[in-house]
Design an enzyme around this catalytic site. Structure first.
Site, PDB file in Angstrom:
ATOM      1  CB  SER A  32      -2.514  10.477  15.249  1.00  0.00           C
ATOM      2  OG  SER A  32      -2.044  10.334  13.978  1.00  0.00           O
TER       3      SER A  32
HETATM    4  N1  SAH Z   1      -5.031   9.230  10.561  1.00  0.00           N
HETATM    5  C1  SAH Z   1      -4.401   8.065  11.183  1.00  0.00           C
HETATM    6  C2  SAH Z   1      -2.987   8.218  11.383  1.00  0.00           C
HETATM    7  C3  SAH Z   1      -2.420   6.787  11.261  1.00  0.00           C
HETATM    8  S1  SAH Z   1      -0.537   6.593  11.112  1.00  0.00           S
HETATM    9  C4  SAH Z   1      -5.138   7.940  12.586  1.00  0.00           C
HETATM   10  O1  SAH Z   1      -5.776   8.912  12.832  1.00  0.00           O
HETATM   11  O2  SAH Z   1      -4.893   6.762  13.042  1.00  0.00           O
HETATM   12  C5  SAH Z   1      -0.278   7.059   9.547  1.00  0.00           C
HETATM   13  C6  SAH Z   1      -1.008   6.360   8.391  1.00  0.00           C
HETATM   14  O3  SAH Z   1      -0.462   6.620   7.091  1.00  0.00           O
HETATM   15  C7  SAH Z   1      -0.781   4.752   8.619  1.00  0.00           C
HETATM   16  O4  SAH Z   1      -1.867   4.051   8.755  1.00  0.00           O
HETATM   17  C8  SAH Z   1       0.075   4.330   7.310  1.00  0.00           C
HETATM   18  O5  SAH Z   1      -0.268   3.112   6.700  1.00  0.00           O
HETATM   19  C9  SAH Z   1      -0.375   5.474   6.332  1.00  0.00           C
HETATM   20  N2  SAH Z   1       0.468   5.802   5.256  1.00  0.00           N
HETATM   21  C10 SAH Z   1       1.832   5.441   5.119  1.00  0.00           C
HETATM   22  N3  SAH Z   1       2.420   5.786   3.738  1.00  0.00           N
HETATM   23  C11 SAH Z   1       1.293   6.221   3.013  1.00  0.00           C
HETATM   24  C12 SAH Z   1       0.861   6.647   1.815  1.00  0.00           C
HETATM   25  N4  SAH Z   1       2.005   6.608   0.954  1.00  0.00           N
HETATM   26  N5  SAH Z   1      -0.138   6.784   1.304  1.00  0.00           N
HETATM   27  C13 SAH Z   1      -1.423   6.522   2.129  1.00  0.00           C
HETATM   28  N6  SAH Z   1      -1.352   6.215   3.625  1.00  0.00           N
HETATM   29  C14 SAH Z   1       0.173   6.101   3.856  1.00  0.00           C
END
Ligand code: SAH
Length: 217
Positions: free
Chosen positions: A65
């Site tokens: 993010s």
């Molecule tokens: N907090 C992360 C953001 C990554 S983007 C950071 O700081 O880098 C969002 C993340 O949510 C992705 O890794 C994606 O695989 C995950 N995601 C999507 N749907 C999800 C679900 N149902 N349960 C858990 N994780 C999920």
């Protein structure tokens, strides 16, 4: 894994950029200044950009993010030392590291096996040993570890999952971007009674989607 004075200098500048965009919480800014974000980005070719205030690809079609967004969501949580926090979407572990820097007890769920496996190894290597990381579906939360003081969702949700509201303490806060289109509305939900909620809307953001069930890709 190299963290240099140059990286530290770039991080200081990034914290200043994020502050200029309106983040006031000094603990959040200090976390941005501390966490070696470049080491959480798997593609070495992107490391030189890691301290720009932008999201970057981390594989499996996902992104780390944008620091401003991480800071904005974290500030909304109004964290207190030892708060028990559930994060949905571990991804790169960047948001997880920010929560740990602020003294939270962190439980985090990731649905993509490859990302889960990588971040589970990487975070402890960087000294972030206390987060409890789970491979699973964030829509369901973690009933076995509930209730939580705070819950943060880091992917765009089509709706607010009922299970997450259930697993929040009365007096707790859920921060979640909601919407199915190109942008999501950032919502802060205060649980004021077992069945009572107060909702704040805090502007448009752009997230990868919160997907159903565990990932196979
Ligand atoms: N907090 C992360 C953001 C990554 S983007 C950071 O700081 O880098 C969002 C993340 O949510 C992705 O890794 C994606 O695989 C995950 N995601 C999507 N749907 C999800 C679900 N149902 N349960 C858990 N994780 C999920």
């Amino acid at each position: 894994m190299l963290d240099t004075y140059r990286h530290k200098g770039l991080r200081k500048q990034l914290a200043e950029v994020v502050a200029q965009k309106g983040i006031r919480d000094l603990a959040v800014l200090s976390a941005i200044e501390t966490i070696p974000r470049h080491l959480l980005i798997p593609d070495n070719a992107l490391h030189k950009f890691a301290y720009q205030d932008k999201p970057f690809p981390i594989g499996s079609g996902q992104t780390i993010s944008q620091p401003y967004t991480v800071a904005f969501q974290t500030e909304l949580l109004e964290l207190k030392e030892r708060d028990k926090v559930l994060e949905i979407g571990t991804g790169s572990g960047y948001q997880t590291a920010v929560l740990l820097e602020l003294g939270a007890k962190v439980f985090s769920i990731e649905r993509q096996r490859a990302l889960f496996d990588r971040t589970k190894v990487l975070l402890p290597q960087l000294g972030y040993t206390s987060a409890k990381l789970f491979f699973g579906d964030g829509y369901k939360g973690l009933p076995a570890f509930a209730p939580f003081d705070k819950i943060i969702v880091t992917a765009g949700a089509p709706y607010v999952p009922e299970d997450l509201l259930k697993q929040l303490k009365v007096g707790g806060i859920l921060v979640i971007p909601v919407g199915e289109g190109d942008t999501q509305q950032m919502k802060r939900i205060f649980k004021v009674g077992e069945q009572q909620f107060e909702v704040e809307e805090l502007g448009d953001f752009r997230f990868v989607p919160l997907l159903k069930d565990k990932g196979r890709d």
